[in-house]
Design an enzyme around this catalytic site. Structure first.
Site, PDB file in Angstrom:
ATOM      1  N   HIS A  79     -32.380  41.583  47.401  1.00 50.54           N
ATOM      2  CA  HIS A  79     -31.682  42.275  46.309  1.00 50.54           C
ATOM      3  C   HIS A  79     -31.370  43.670  46.856  1.00 50.54           C
ATOM      4  CE1 HIS A  79     -32.460  39.138  43.432  1.00 50.54           C
ATOM      5  NE2 HIS A  79     -33.752  39.157  43.716  1.00 50.54           N
ATOM      6  N   ASN A 131     -42.113  33.808  49.257  1.00 48.70           N
ATOM      7  CA  ASN A 131     -40.860  34.500  48.911  1.00 48.70           C
ATOM      8  C   ASN A 131     -41.163  35.896  48.357  1.00 48.70           C
ATOM      9  OD1 ASN A 131     -37.937  34.275  48.439  1.00 48.70           O
ATOM     10  ND2 ASN A 131     -38.444  34.298  46.253  1.00 48.70           N
ATOM     11  N   ASP A 150     -28.087  39.587  46.394  1.00 44.90           N
ATOM     12  CA  ASP A 150     -27.071  40.272  45.592  1.00 44.90           C
ATOM     13  C   ASP A 150     -27.045  41.720  46.056  1.00 44.90           C
ATOM     14  OD1 ASP A 150     -29.399  41.172  44.245  1.00 44.90           O
ATOM     15  OD2 ASP A 150     -29.023  39.915  42.495  1.00 44.90           O
ATOM     16  N   GLU A 194     -32.255  35.285  47.497  1.00 42.20           N
ATOM     17  CA  GLU A 194     -31.773  35.785  46.190  1.00 42.20           C
ATOM     18  C   GLU A 194     -30.742  36.887  46.380  1.00 42.20           C
ATOM     19  OE1 GLU A 194     -35.015  36.785  43.525  1.00 42.20           O
ATOM     20  OE2 GLU A 194     -36.213  35.079  44.198  1.00 42.20           O
ATOM     21  N   GLU A 210     -43.690  36.857  45.370  1.00 43.34           N
ATOM     22  CA  GLU A 210     -43.940  38.285  45.100  1.00 43.34           C
ATOM     23  C   GLU A 210     -45.420  38.641  44.961  1.00 43.34           C
ATOM     24  OE1 GLU A 210     -41.438  39.367  41.780  1.00 43.34           O
ATOM     25  OE2 GLU A 210     -39.647  38.622  42.761  1.00 43.34           O
TER      26      GLU A 210
HETATM   27  O1  G2I Z   1     -35.511  39.731  38.746  1.00 44.00           O
HETATM   28  C1  G2I Z   1     -34.665  39.076  39.647  1.00 44.00           C
HETATM   29  C2  G2I Z   1     -35.400  37.999  40.414  1.00 44.00           C
HETATM   30  C3  G2I Z   1     -36.456  38.626  41.304  1.00 44.00           C
HETATM   31  N1  G2I Z   1     -37.112  37.608  42.122  1.00 44.00           N
HETATM   32  C4  G2I Z   1     -37.662  36.478  41.403  1.00 44.00           C
HETATM   33  C5  G2I Z   1     -36.643  35.870  40.435  1.00 44.00           C
HETATM   34  O2  G2I Z   1     -37.224  34.831  39.692  1.00 44.00           O
HETATM   35  C6  G2I Z   1     -36.068  36.931  39.536  1.00 44.00           C
HETATM   36  O3  G2I Z   1     -35.142  36.269  38.648  1.00 44.00           O
HETATM   37  C7  G2I Z   1     -35.025  36.805  37.369  1.00 44.00           C
HETATM   38  C8  G2I Z   1     -33.949  36.029  36.610  1.00 44.00           C
HETATM   39  O4  G2I Z   1     -32.718  36.232  37.258  1.00 44.00           O
HETATM   40  C9  G2I Z   1     -33.849  36.548  35.177  1.00 44.00           C
HETATM   41  O5  G2I Z   1     -32.984  35.699  34.419  1.00 44.00           O
HETATM   42  O6  G2I Z   1     -36.247  36.717  36.690  1.00 44.00           O
HETATM   43  C10 G2I Z   1     -36.203  37.326  35.410  1.00 44.00           C
HETATM   44  C11 G2I Z   1     -37.595  37.345  34.801  1.00 44.00           C
HETATM   45  O7  G2I Z   1     -38.479  38.072  35.563  1.00 44.00           O
HETATM   46  C12 G2I Z   1     -35.230  36.554  34.532  1.00 44.00           C
HETATM   47  O8  G2I Z   1     -35.102  37.198  33.283  1.00 44.00           O
HETATM   48  C13 G2I Z   1     -35.571  36.489  32.177  1.00 44.00           C
HETATM   49  C14 G2I Z   1     -35.639  37.443  31.004  1.00 44.00           C
HETATM   50  O9  G2I Z   1     -36.532  38.502  31.347  1.00 44.00           O
HETATM   51  C15 G2I Z   1     -36.147  36.720  29.788  1.00 44.00           C
HETATM   52  O10 G2I Z   1     -36.129  37.592  28.687  1.00 44.00           O
HETATM   53  C16 G2I Z   1     -35.322  35.477  29.544  1.00 44.00           C
HETATM   54  O11 G2I Z   1     -35.888  34.728  28.473  1.00 44.00           O
HETATM   55  O12 G2I Z   1     -34.730  35.406  31.861  1.00 44.00           O
HETATM   56  C17 G2I Z   1     -35.249  34.618  30.794  1.00 44.00           C
HETATM   57  C18 G2I Z   1     -34.411  33.359  30.624  1.00 44.00           C
HETATM   58  O13 G2I Z   1     -33.080  33.701  30.364  1.00 44.00           O
END
Ligand code: G2I
Length: 451
Positions: free
Chosen positions: A236, A200, A265, A263, A158
């Site tokens: 997404h 990515n 969805d 990714e 990103e």
């Molecule tokens: O936002 C969706 C995805 C977009 N592209 C890059 C990916 O890395 C991203 O994944 C998401 C995860 O699915 C989430 O699970 O990235 C988020 C963070 O930017 C993730 O969220 C984080 C929460 O913000 C935190 O509060 C939490 O501690 O997940 C962490 C672990 O559960």
């Protein structure tokens, strides 16, 4: 008696139903009954993002292990998770995922070495050359730790801006200099020459200013020999999918990189099942689209919350979107990925060492006009203090860039010798180096001499 129009159409309908039932009752002999089997028959992987904390949930792991043959850590290989304090690395979650993958015949995507988000707070507080060297050290350490286990790394995630500029996103990493991305790719290649290295991003689902900015970067990297092997399209998606989704994948593939849906969805607001099917067909239609990853297993595992954006409901039941993907995977008329682009499960095997000296094997990632060769050197029973690998390039081919070895010559017979850190190998141990070339690399036959 001539049948009435109504009878005729009823008869046609009945015939169609019978034909449909025949298809349903007697699927083609090679139709896959799971996503992983159906994708494998098409030379692709089908993956899911995993939170390792959920592996102990049997509904979750039953679906994961049955349907998917690739995994990516949703969070556990990110910078904040792997280097919470500067220079102190923790790999618990990532290692757990790799061993789950190995036990279940799955390959692993690595996500992600550098990103403006989910940085540990110590890195957020750095700038300039201190941040640059911390970032490159992070890439080197993490890619080295997982060396040999990762099919493809999202080296950089990103880094481009949304909107019409087509330029880079502002971030602390970007402010270290525009070359931060290529520096990261070179460090990743040196640390794990066997992993495919991907850029990515999201909002790249059609030909638009952002995807074109990335396209121009990839084209420039290819022209200058910066090691990049693949581009990830997060996908997404909302209620619609751009009509040029496939054409966009194809234009990147035509640059000589693999493409992957990384990714996926899709919101439920529109026709979710159709959009999932369209993405799957687009990947199958592009020979260098090597696989699809959905961002989670069940709807309630998804970061998109109430969007119900995935293929399984919270109880693990298959949704209409699942059937749409499976049918698309099983349909005919798809393209076959070129050799060396498909994802092998993680492995620790190496070619049998020769007695005494050393042996070398080469694997090729080739495109029209160029190639990257990855060479594995394996010590024989006596080990090595140093090694030299020679191979003769086909006419017209030349070496443009070498990593983890020193090349002498660039055309004809080229000799590659170890660098200071990879010359000493114990009996049966191996190391890898690589080089990029112009022209064709086909038929390379390496021979190895030990010192
Ligand atoms: O936002 C969706 C995805 C977009 N592209 C890059 C990916 O890395 C991203 O994944 C998401 C995860 O699915 C989430 O699970 O990235 C988020 C963070 O930017 C993730 O969220 C984080 C929460 O913000 C935190 O509060 C939490 O501690 O997940 C962490 C672990 O559960």
């Amino acid at each position: 008696m001539r049948p009435t129009r109504a009878l005729l159409s009823t008869g046609l309908l009945a015939g169609a139903l019978v034909a449909g039932m025949a298809v349903a009752l007697a699927p083609a002999a090679d139709a896959g009954t799971t996503l992983r089997a159906a994708a494998a028959e098409k030379g692709r992987y089908f993956g899911a993002a995993v939170a390792t904390g959920k592996l102990s949930d049997s509904t979750y792991s039953t679906v994961l292990n049955r349907e998917f043959n690739s995994v990516v850590a949703e969070n556990e290989m990110k910078w904040d998770a792997t280097e919470p304090q500067q220079g102190r690395f923790t790999y618990t979650g990532g290692d757990r995922l790799v061993s789950h993958a190995r036990a279940n015949g799955m390959s692993v995507r690595g996500h992600t070495l550098l990103w403006h988000a989910q940085q540990p707070s110590w890195a957020q507080g750095l700038s300039g050359s201190a941040l640059r060297s911390a970032a490159i050290n992070h890439v080197t350490q993490v890619a080295t730790h997982f060396r040999g286990q990762i099919y493809a790394w999202d080296v950089v995630n990103e880094a481009f801006a949304d909107g019409g500029s087509g330029g880079r996103r502002d971030s602390n990493l970007q402010r270290t200099g525009n070359d931060w991305i290529e520096a990261a790719f070179r460090a990743a290649r040196a640390a794990d020459p066997g992993a495919k290295l991907c850029y990515n991003d999201y909002n790249t689902d059609g030909i638009n200013a952002k995807s074109t900015g990335i396209y121009n970067m990839v084209r420039d990297f290819k022209a200058r020999g910066v090691p990049i092997d693949c581009v990830g399209f997060q996908s997404h998606l909302g209620t619609t999918i751009p009509g040029d989704y496939q054409a966009n994948l194809q234009r990147f593939a035509d640059l000589g990189v693999d493409v992957q849906i990384t990714e996926l969805d899709v919101t439920t607001g529109g026709n979710q099942a159709n959009i999932y099917g369209t993405v799957t067909r687009a990947c199958l239609a592009v020979s260098r689209c090597t696989g699809i990853t959905v961002w989670g297993v069940r709807d309630c595992d998804s970061w998109r919350g109430s969007d119900n954006a995935l293929l399984f409901d919270c109880a693990g039941n298959k949704k209409a979107a699942y059937t749409s993907v499976l049918n698309a995977l099983n349909a005919g008329g798809t393209t076959t990925p070129p050799p060396n682009t498909t994802a092998p499960p993680p492995t620790t095997t190496s070619p049998p060492p020769s007695q005494g000296g050393c042996s070398a094997s080469v694997s090729l990632n080739a495109w029209t006009g160029g190639f990257v060769a990855t060479v594995r050197v394996t010590a024989g029973s006596g080990g090595t203090l140093g090694w030299a690998v020679t191979m003769t390039l086909p006419g017209g081919a030349s070496v443009t860039n070498t990593w983890s070895a020193t090349a002498s010559g660039s055309t004809g017979t080229v000799r590659f010798t170890n660098v200071d850190y990879n010359g000493q190998l114990g009996a049966g141990q191996s190391t890898e180096f690589g080089f990029q070339g112009n022209g064709s690399g086909s038929g390379l036959t390496p021979s190895c001499a030990a010192a």
